[in-house]
Design a protein around this motif. Structure first.
Motif, PDB file in Angstrom:
ATOM      1  N   VAL A 153      -0.885  -9.245  -1.493  1.00  9.69           N
ATOM      2  CA  VAL A 153       0.222  -9.048  -2.444  1.00  9.69           C
ATOM      3  C   VAL A 153       1.224  -8.038  -1.883  1.00  9.69           C
ATOM      4  CG1 VAL A 153       0.831  -8.117  -4.716  1.00  9.69           C
ATOM      5  CG2 VAL A 153      -1.112  -9.684  -4.487  1.00  9.69           C
ATOM      6  N   GLY A 154       0.698  -6.944  -1.311  1.00 10.82           N
ATOM      7  CA  GLY A 154       1.577  -5.942  -0.710  1.00 10.82           C
ATOM      8  C   GLY A 154       2.378  -6.505   0.446  1.00 10.82           C
ATOM      9  N   GLY A 155       1.735  -7.316   1.285  1.00 12.44           N
ATOM     10  CA  GLY A 155       2.448  -7.953   2.387  1.00 12.44           C
ATOM     11  C   GLY A 155       3.533  -8.892   1.893  1.00 12.44           C
ATOM     12  N   SER A 156       3.216  -9.666   0.846  1.00 10.80           N
ATOM     13  CA  SER A 156       4.204 -10.585   0.270  1.00 10.80           C
ATOM     14  C   SER A 156       5.381  -9.817  -0.314  1.00 10.80           C
ATOM     15  CB  SER A 156       3.551 -11.442  -0.824  1.00 10.80           C
ATOM     16  OG  SER A 156       2.485 -12.201  -0.302  1.00 10.80           O
ATOM     17  N   PHE A 157       5.093  -8.687  -0.963  1.00 12.45           N
ATOM     18  CA  PHE A 157       6.154  -7.868  -1.537  1.00 12.45           C
ATOM     19  C   PHE A 157       7.064  -7.329  -0.444  1.00 12.45           C
ATOM     20  CE2 PHE A 157       7.642  -3.569  -2.682  1.00 12.45           C
ATOM     21  CZ  PHE A 157       8.417  -3.881  -3.790  1.00 12.45           C
ATOM     22  N   MET A 158       6.479  -6.820   0.638  1.00 14.04           N
ATOM     23  CA  MET A 158       7.287  -6.285   1.733  1.00 14.04           C
ATOM     24  C   MET A 158       8.131  -7.376   2.377  1.00 14.04           C
ATOM     25  SD  MET A 158       6.860  -3.044   1.917  1.00 14.04           S
ATOM     26  CE  MET A 158       7.653  -2.791   3.497  1.00 14.04           C
ATOM     27  N   GLY A 159       7.543  -8.555   2.575  1.00  8.28           N
ATOM     28  CA  GLY A 159       8.299  -9.661   3.145  1.00  8.28           C
ATOM     29  C   GLY A 159       9.465 -10.066   2.261  1.00  8.28           C
ATOM     30  N   THR A 160       9.235 -10.091   0.948  1.00  8.72           N
ATOM     31  CA  THR A 160      10.287 -10.462   0.000  1.00  8.72           C
ATOM     32  C   THR A 160      11.407  -9.432  -0.017  1.00  8.72           C
ATOM     33  OG1 THR A 160       8.665 -11.608  -1.400  1.00  8.72           O
ATOM     34  CG2 THR A 160      10.778 -11.000  -2.408  1.00  8.72           C
ATOM     35  N   VAL A 161      11.046  -8.140  -0.063  1.00 10.73           N
ATOM     36  CA  VAL A 161      12.048  -7.074  -0.118  1.00 10.73           C
ATOM     37  C   VAL A 161      12.942  -7.099   1.121  1.00 10.73           C
ATOM     38  CG1 VAL A 161      12.366  -4.561  -0.025  1.00 10.73           C
ATOM     39  CG2 VAL A 161      10.743  -5.552  -1.650  1.00 10.73           C
TER      40      VAL A 161
END
Length: 318
Positions: A153-161
């Motif tokens: 989830v953290g990786g997905s959030f960073m990729g999205t941001v």
């Protein structure tokens, strides 16, 4: 491809990846070298995953995290390397805007997932050595699954941001990206508008804060680990305790060593050309070294590989 917006600006709808075009006589050699390293990376990670899945003795939190790390590494390299290999053999290096955004998203997503998983593995070693009696409670199957899920989830959030911030900018040309992938610094060179500098600083701060936060948490874990190991009376006990951390610590040093060079090095006028070559370290070299380190420095995993695979090939010798 570019669409004219007015007298001063042109909207870029696709990019040209310059990559290794500045080394035309070395492209075939680069292709063969990177292909072999990529195949070895895939094989090494698949071998680690297959060993962990097939050996019941490795069904522990530490090796479940290692399996998740191998999965994230496979996806990370898949997001970048096949395209890079294709460009080394092709005369056309164009990439659509959407494809470029997708590549950036997945590379950041899996790259940061990798960092978060390394942090989780550091916490796992901290609990195992500093709180062994509570290990089964703190690192229960449900707890491990939650830690892995939050890493993704953290990786997905960073990729999205990062991807959203970069591709909300307007790219006015030229359309040439001086890199083999859709990397942030060369893309920012192509952007125009008043908020480019603010986006560059914001993205840089977010990435550095996330990486530095993970690194500091790992350092804190190992500070407690070292303090606990030094209290063990026997040299054999100290060696056994530290040996369970050796492979993870080595990968952390390699991973964050290369990351610090990328994110913290000073930006000079020739930085884009240097970034192309430097990008090989974290795109190809670090994933290549990771399965080697875990396989060679982890005796339990190495013995399990021999038991699981060599015994099937050479049953009379095992």
């Amino acid at each position: 491809m570019a669409v004219t917006l007015g007298r001063n600006y042109t909207f870029v709808s696709e990019f040209i990846l310059i990559g290794f075009s500045t080394f035309p006589h070395l492209q075939l050699m680069f292709f063969l070298l990177f292909l072999l390293m990529y195949l070895f990376t895939l094989l090494g990670n698949l071998l680690i995953m297959a060993t962990i899945w097939s050996e019941h003795s490795l069904h522990t939190p530490m090796y479940r995290f290692l399996c998740a790390l191998s999965i994230s590494e496979i996806f990370y390299t898949f997001a970048i390397i096949p395209r890079m290999l294709a460009d080394l053999l092709s005369a056309l290096h164009s990439i659509a805007l959407l494809a470029c955004a997708s590549q950036m998203f997945f590379s950041f997503m899996f790259g940061f997932t990798h960092s978060f998983l390394l942090t989780v593995m550091g916490y796992d070693r901290y609990v195992a050595i500093c709180h062994p009696l509570r290990y089964n409670v703190l690192m229960s199957p449900r707890g491990c699954a939650c830690l892995v899920a939050w890493s993704w989830v953290g990786g997905s959030f960073m990729g999205t941001v990062v991807t959203t911030a970069i591709f909300n900018l307007t790219f006015c040309g030229p359309s040439e990206i001086h890199h083999f992938a859709c990397h942030v610094p060369p893309l920012l060179k192509l952007a125009c508008g008043k908020n480019v500098l603010a986006v560059a600083k914001g993205v840089g701060m977010v990435c550095i804060t996330a990486l530095l936060g993970c690194f500091l948490l790992i350092l804190l874990s190992y500070a407690f680990i070292v303090a606990t190991i030094l209290k063990i009376p026997s040299a054999e006990g100290r060696h056994k305790a530290f040996s369970t951390c050796a492979s993870h610590l080595t990968v952390v040093v390699v991973h964050y060593g290369f990351a610090s060079v990328i994110y913290l090095k000073p930006k000079g006028p020739k930085s884009l050309e240097g970034d192309t070559l430097m990008g090989i370290t974290y795109t190809v070299l670090t994933p290549f070294l990771s399965p080697i380190i875990f396989s060679l420095r982890n005796k339990e995993l190495k013995n399990a590989m021999k038991k699981a695979f060599l015994s099937k090939l050479y049953p009379e010798k095992m």
